[in-house]
Enzyme design. Structure first.
Site, short mmCIF file in Angstrom:
data_model
loop_
_atom_site.label_atom_id
_atom_site.label_comp_id
_atom_site.label_asym_id
_atom_site.label_seq_id
_atom_site.Cartn_x
_atom_site.Cartn_y
_atom_site.Cartn_z
N CYS A 114 0.81 -1.23 0.00
CA CYS A 114 0.00 0.00 0.00
C CYS A 114 0.84 1.27 0.00
O CYS A 114 0.34 2.35 -0.30
CB CYS A 114 -0.96 0.01 1.18
SG CYS A 114 -2.13 -1.35 1.13
N HIS A 251 -3.18 7.53 2.05
CA HIS A 251 -3.57 6.21 1.56
C HIS A 251 -4.96 5.90 2.10
O HIS A 251 -5.26 6.14 3.27
CB HIS A 251 -2.56 5.17 2.03
CG HIS A 251 -3.02 3.76 1.81
ND1 HIS A 251 -3.49 3.33 0.59
CD2 HIS A 251 -3.09 2.70 2.66
CE1 HIS A 251 -3.83 2.06 0.69
NE2 HIS A 251 -3.61 1.65 1.93
N ASN A 281 -9.93 -0.04 -0.20
CA ASN A 281 -8.47 0.07 -0.20
C ASN A 281 -7.95 -0.51 -1.52
O ASN A 281 -7.99 -1.71 -1.74
CB ASN A 281 -7.91 -0.71 0.99
CG ASN A 281 -6.40 -0.63 1.09
OD1 ASN A 281 -5.72 -0.19 0.15
ND2 ASN A 281 -5.86 -1.05 2.21
N1 ACO Z 1 -18.37 -8.30 9.03
C1 ACO Z 1 -18.91 -8.56 10.24
N2 ACO Z 1 -18.18 -8.90 11.31
C2 ACO Z 1 -16.85 -8.97 11.15
C3 ACO Z 1 -16.22 -8.71 9.91
C4 ACO Z 1 -17.04 -8.38 8.83
N3 ACO Z 1 -16.55 -8.11 7.61
N4 ACO Z 1 -14.89 -8.87 10.06
C5 ACO Z 1 -14.68 -9.19 11.36
N5 ACO Z 1 -15.86 -9.27 12.00
C6 ACO Z 1 -16.10 -9.60 13.41
C7 ACO Z 1 -14.96 -10.38 14.03
O1 ACO Z 1 -15.11 -11.75 13.77
C8 ACO Z 1 -15.13 -10.04 15.51
O2 ACO Z 1 -16.18 -10.84 16.00
P1 ACO Z 1 -16.10 -11.43 17.51
O3 ACO Z 1 -16.05 -10.22 18.38
O4 ACO Z 1 -17.37 -12.20 17.62
O5 ACO Z 1 -14.85 -12.24 17.54
C9 ACO Z 1 -15.64 -8.61 15.48
O6 ACO Z 1 -16.13 -8.38 14.16
C10 ACO Z 1 -14.55 -7.58 15.79
O7 ACO Z 1 -13.42 -7.90 15.00
P2 ACO Z 1 -12.11 -7.05 15.12
O8 ACO Z 1 -11.07 -7.63 14.23
O9 ACO Z 1 -11.79 -6.83 16.57
O10 ACO Z 1 -12.62 -5.68 14.50
P3 ACO Z 1 -11.91 -4.30 14.48
O11 ACO Z 1 -12.71 -3.30 15.21
O12 ACO Z 1 -10.44 -4.41 14.83
O13 ACO Z 1 -11.99 -3.91 12.95
C11 ACO Z 1 -10.63 -3.90 10.95
C12 ACO Z 1 -11.37 -4.75 11.98
C13 ACO Z 1 -11.63 -3.03 10.21
C14 ACO Z 1 -9.90 -4.81 9.97
C15 ACO Z 1 -9.62 -2.99 11.70
O14 ACO Z 1 -8.81 -3.77 12.56
C16 ACO Z 1 -8.76 -2.24 10.77
O15 ACO Z 1 -9.21 -1.36 10.08
N6 ACO Z 1 -7.46 -2.51 10.73
C17 ACO Z 1 -6.58 -1.89 9.78
C18 ACO Z 1 -6.49 -2.81 8.65
C19 ACO Z 1 -6.30 -2.15 7.32
O16 ACO Z 1 -6.66 -1.03 7.09
N7 ACO Z 1 -5.71 -2.92 6.46
C20 ACO Z 1 -5.53 -2.50 5.15
C21 ACO Z 1 -4.17 -2.77 4.68
S1 ACO Z 1 -2.99 -1.96 5.66
C22 ACO Z 1 -3.06 -0.43 5.21
O17 ACO Z 1 -3.41 -0.16 4.12
C23 ACO Z 1 -2.71 0.59 6.24
#
Ligand code: ACO
Length: 324
Positions: A114, A251, A281
């Site tokens: 990214c 980004h 993304n």
């Molecule tokens: N739909 C519904 N529920 C979901 C989904 C989904 N798509 N994905 C995960 N869940 C559930 C999980 O299973 C979990 O359930 P549980 O509590 O029963 O176990 C719950 O939602 C919470 O999951 P978390 O992983 O704790 O959710 P979080 O609040 O951390 O959000 C996310 C996840 C959006 C991926 C966040 O961590 C994030 O944005 N991280 C950055 C990742 C990113 O941007 N990556 C891109 C590449 S890197 C870059 O470009 C910078």
């Protein structure tokens, strides 16, 4: 006098097909509410059957050349950032080069996930400043839909496909922050985080393409800190206060990361160009897609001070301060 890389054109290319969160929710166990609340994403473009990264990259290159008003024959350097090349080799850049009708000059790919566009911009800027090229195409293009595990709701809702490009032309500057062009670039990487965001396949390790795997919370935690640090590094290197910035072009990974970074920089969110809601993304394509949108609709204007920042797998991260 110094050489400055002036951005004289930008362009983009998106697959025709746009997929909403509601449509995704019919394929995996997710919901529009969950995706919007956690990421700000509402829809993303997905490449059609047979539509490749080079198709999108070529479209973006043509549109950037048209915007710059120069023929492809002026290009003597193509740096293409991608994580999803058409083939393991040759570089996707040489396919774009051939489709532009070019048989001379330099063309190669850069792989920084990214952060790819900022890395590619830094590489091209250095080529121009050293006099090894005069006119460059810097392209960010990715088809992440091809490396997603469509059964993994924690990753497949986050990404989209697309390409963006800029034309860089070497010009003379005074060496001050008033110059137009790329004022500075700052790049970093830290391979200890290899498996926080990676693809679990590859030619050497598994002889497969693999799928995106991510520890979302670890990525999130690092992202806001690294991005605000590298943005501050760019400002300090140029003696610029956050209040002097016209635009932040981050980004587009996640709205919450953009909000967190803007807050740490004491920048109002209105100064951030945001398109993650309708692109998702798009990895290396996200910054040039955002730039093109903001230039086309008249937000970014000649002489505006624009700060770009990105972070991606590796981890890699970087920033570029540009006077448009
Ligand atoms: N739909 C519904 N529920 C979901 C989904 C989904 N798509 N994905 C995960 N869940 C559930 C999980 O299973 C979990 O359930 P549980 O509590 O029963 O176990 C719950 O939602 C919470 O999951 P978390 O992983 O704790 O959710 P979080 O609040 O951390 O959000 C996310 C996840 C959006 C991926 C966040 O961590 C994030 O944005 N991280 C950055 C990742 C990113 O941007 N990556 C891109 C590449 S890197 C870059 O470009 C910078």
């Amino acid at each position: 006098m110094v050489v400055r890389s002036l951005i004289t054109g930008c362009g983009s290319c998106l697959p025709r097909q746009s997929v909403s969160n509601h449509e995704l929710a019919q394929r995996v166990d997710t919901s529009d509410d969950w995706i919007v609340q956690r990421t700000g994403i509402r829809s993303r473009h997905i490449a059609g059957d047979g539509e490749t990264t080079s198709d999108l990259a070529f479209g973006a290159a043509q549109s950037a050349l048209a915007h710059a008003g120069i023929p492809a024959s002026r290009i003597d350097l193509i740096v293409l950032a991608t994580t999803t090349p058409d083939h393991t080799f040759p570089a996707t850049a040489v396919r774009v080069q051939a489709r532009l009708g070019l048989t001379t000059g330099i063309a190669f790919d850069v792989q920084a996930v990214c952060s790819g566009f900022v890395y590619a911009l830094a590489v091209a800027d250095n080529f121009l400043r050293l006099g090894q090229a005069r006119t460059a195409l810097v392209i960010g293009a990715d088809t992440f839909s091809r490396i997603l595990d469509w059964n993994d709701r924690t990753t497949c809702v986050l990404f989209g496909d697309g390409a963006g490009a800029v034309v860089l032309e070497a010009t003379d500057g005074q060496g001050t922050v008033s110059d137009r062009g790329v004022l500075s670039t700052h790049l970093h990487s830290d391979g200890r985080h290899y498996e926080a965001l990676w693809v679990d396949g590859g030619p050497s390790a598994t002889q497969t393409t693999g799928h995106v795997r991510m520890n979302g919370q670890e990525v999130f935690r690092h992202a806001v800190s690294r991005l605000s640090e590298v943005a501050a590094e760019a400002l300090a290197a140029n003696g610029v206060e956050p209040g002097q910035l016209d635009w932040l072009v981050p980004h587009q990974a996640n709205l919450r990361i953009i909000e967190g970074t803007a807050r740490k920089l004491h920048l109002p969110l209105e100064k951030a160009v945001i398109c993650v809601d309708h692109h998702g993304n798009t990895s290396a394509a996200s910054i040039p897609l955002a730039l093109t949108e903001a230039v086309t609709d008249g937000r970014i204007k000649c002489s505006d001070l624009v700060l770009m920042e990105a972070m991606g797998g590796g981890f890699t991260w970087g920033s570029a301060l540009v006077r448009w």
